[in-house]
Design a protein around this motif. Structure first.
Motif, PDB file in Angstrom:
ATOM      1  N   TYR A 110       8.862   6.060  -0.346  1.00  0.00           N
ATOM      2  CA  TYR A 110       8.158   5.628  -1.556  1.00  0.00           C
ATOM      3  C   TYR A 110       7.016   6.606  -1.859  1.00  0.00           C
ATOM      4  N   ASP A 159       6.166   9.716  -5.056  1.00  0.00           N
ATOM      5  CA  ASP A 159       5.030   9.455  -5.933  1.00  0.00           C
ATOM      6  C   ASP A 159       4.573  10.755  -6.595  1.00  0.00           C
ATOM      7  N   ARG A 183      -4.877   8.264  -1.443  1.00  0.00           N
ATOM      8  CA  ARG A 183      -3.761   7.846  -2.299  1.00  0.00           C
ATOM      9  C   ARG A 183      -2.886   6.828  -1.564  1.00  0.00           C
ATOM     10  N   THR A 184      -2.819   6.932  -0.240  1.00  0.00           N
ATOM     11  CA  THR A 184      -2.023   5.996   0.550  1.00  0.00           C
ATOM     12  C   THR A 184      -2.523   4.564   0.376  1.00  0.00           C
ATOM     13  N   ASP A 230      -3.838   3.139  -2.267  1.00  0.00           N
ATOM     14  CA  ASP A 230      -3.330   2.587  -3.533  1.00  0.00           C
ATOM     15  C   ASP A 230      -1.839   2.284  -3.436  1.00  0.00           C
ATOM     16  N   LEU A 231      -1.083   3.232  -2.865  1.00  0.00           N
ATOM     17  CA  LEU A 231       0.367   3.055  -2.777  1.00  0.00           C
ATOM     18  C   LEU A 231       0.731   1.912  -1.840  1.00  0.00           C
ATOM     19  N   LEU A 289      -0.948  -0.877  -1.388  1.00  0.00           N
ATOM     20  CA  LEU A 289      -1.122  -2.120  -2.143  1.00  0.00           C
ATOM     21  C   LEU A 289       0.058  -2.356  -3.087  1.00  0.00           C
ATOM     22  N   GLU A 290       0.506  -1.286  -3.778  1.00  0.00           N
ATOM     23  CA  GLU A 290       1.656  -1.400  -4.675  1.00  0.00           C
ATOM     24  C   GLU A 290       2.912  -1.804  -3.911  1.00  0.00           C
ATOM     25  N   PHE A 291       3.116  -1.147  -2.761  1.00  0.00           N
ATOM     26  CA  PHE A 291       4.322  -1.384  -1.964  1.00  0.00           C
ATOM     27  C   PHE A 291       4.345  -2.821  -1.422  1.00  0.00           C
ATOM     28  N   GLU A 338       2.891  -5.427  -2.732  1.00  0.00           N
ATOM     29  CA  GLU A 338       3.165  -6.319  -3.870  1.00  0.00           C
ATOM     30  C   GLU A 338       4.660  -6.362  -4.179  1.00  0.00           C
ATOM     31  N   LEU A 339       5.318  -5.184  -4.119  1.00  0.00           N
ATOM     32  CA  LEU A 339       6.766  -5.143  -4.354  1.00  0.00           C
ATOM     33  C   LEU A 339       7.510  -5.956  -3.304  1.00  0.00           C
ATOM     34  N   GLU A 352       7.055  -9.642  -4.090  1.00  0.00           N
ATOM     35  CA  GLU A 352       7.905 -10.040  -5.214  1.00  0.00           C
ATOM     36  C   GLU A 352       9.353 -10.211  -4.758  1.00  0.00           C
TER      37      GLU A 352
END
Length: 259
Positions: free
Chosen positions: A202, A206, A226-227, A229-230, A232-234, A236-237, A240
């Protein structure tokens, strides 16, 4: 004259034969870490190839073609392609390690490059294996580069471009994990251990990470920033995905109860 006509006839036959088939991309997955150089053959056409680092492979096929996978440390496996496989950018092939064979422990040998030995200047551009193959396939001698034209028509050039893309992705993933270990991803960023490698892929795709990981000088502070932020996104995915899975189970149970 006869040889020219024969060549043209073979070229036409080759073109007609290839019309119904296209280059498909797949990836071998297994508990074993040695996923390169696994033999992949299309039993329907006789075409064959070998997996690249990470288990990636590319081969020309069409629906209902049978692909055979075999390797020294794996149980042979056959897979019949369907329409879903053909529509995917990348389909996965699971292989079981052959417990009857013993794989030797990894032996690390220090390799001296031509630059280390002083044969090539240090600022010389070094090409990866797939970059070399792509250059060979797209260049040709003579006034008319026949080999380059054939590679373009047959789909080999497109296949090599895809392979180069996956090779660079694999290199970025490895570079990332060499800077931030799987243990640190769990302890410092909350990435579940089972998803550490998936998160590394992932990260490797990016848009902000790609230039950082492609650079010869890795700015670890920027990569770690940057890790966060990524990660947190990962996460959340993942949440979901779990929510949708649980919702699907509830809906199935409701249907059963209603029946």
């Amino acid at each position: 004259m006869r040889s020219i006509l024969t060549f043209l006839l073979l070229f036409v036959v080759f073109g007609a034969y290839s019309q119904n088939r296209k280059v498909v991309s797949g990836k071998v997955v297994s508990r074993s870490k040695k996923l390169e150089e696994i033999y992949v053959s299309n039993l329907s056409t006789g075409d064959a190839t070998m997996t690249l680092k990470g288990g990636y492979f590319h081969i020309k096929a069409q629906p209902q073609d049978t692909l055979m996978f075999s390797g020294a440390y794996f149980i042979g496996y056959r897979h019949v392609l369907d329409d879903v496989d053909m529509q995917r950018d990348l389909f996965l092939i699971p292989l079981e390690p052959n417990e009857m064979t013993t794989q030797l422990d990894e032996i690390i040998i220090r390799k001296f490059s031509a630059i280390d030995m002083g044969l090539i200047p240090r600022n010389t551009r070094m090409y990866t294996p797939m970059e070399k193959q792509l250059y060979t396939a797209t260049s040709g001698g003579g006034i008319i580069p026949v080999s380059a034209i054939i590679n373009l028509i047959s789909g080999r050039t497109a296949m090599l471009k895809k392979a180069l893309k996956y090779e660079k992705q694999e290199m970025r993933k490895d570079a990332y994990l060499s800077l931030i270990s799987e243990n640190r991803l769990f302890s410092d960023f909350g990435i579940p251990s089972d998803y550490a490698v998936g998160f590394a892929y992932y990260v490797a795709n990016d848009s902000q990470m790609m230039p950082l990981l492609n650079s010869s000088f890795k700015n670890k502070d920027q990569i770690e920033s940057r890790t966060k932020d990524l990660a947190l996104e990962f996460i959340e995915l993942l949440q979901e995905k779990v929510t949708k899975h649980e919702q699907g189970i509830r809906e199935k149970n409701q249907l059963k109860t209603g029946q």
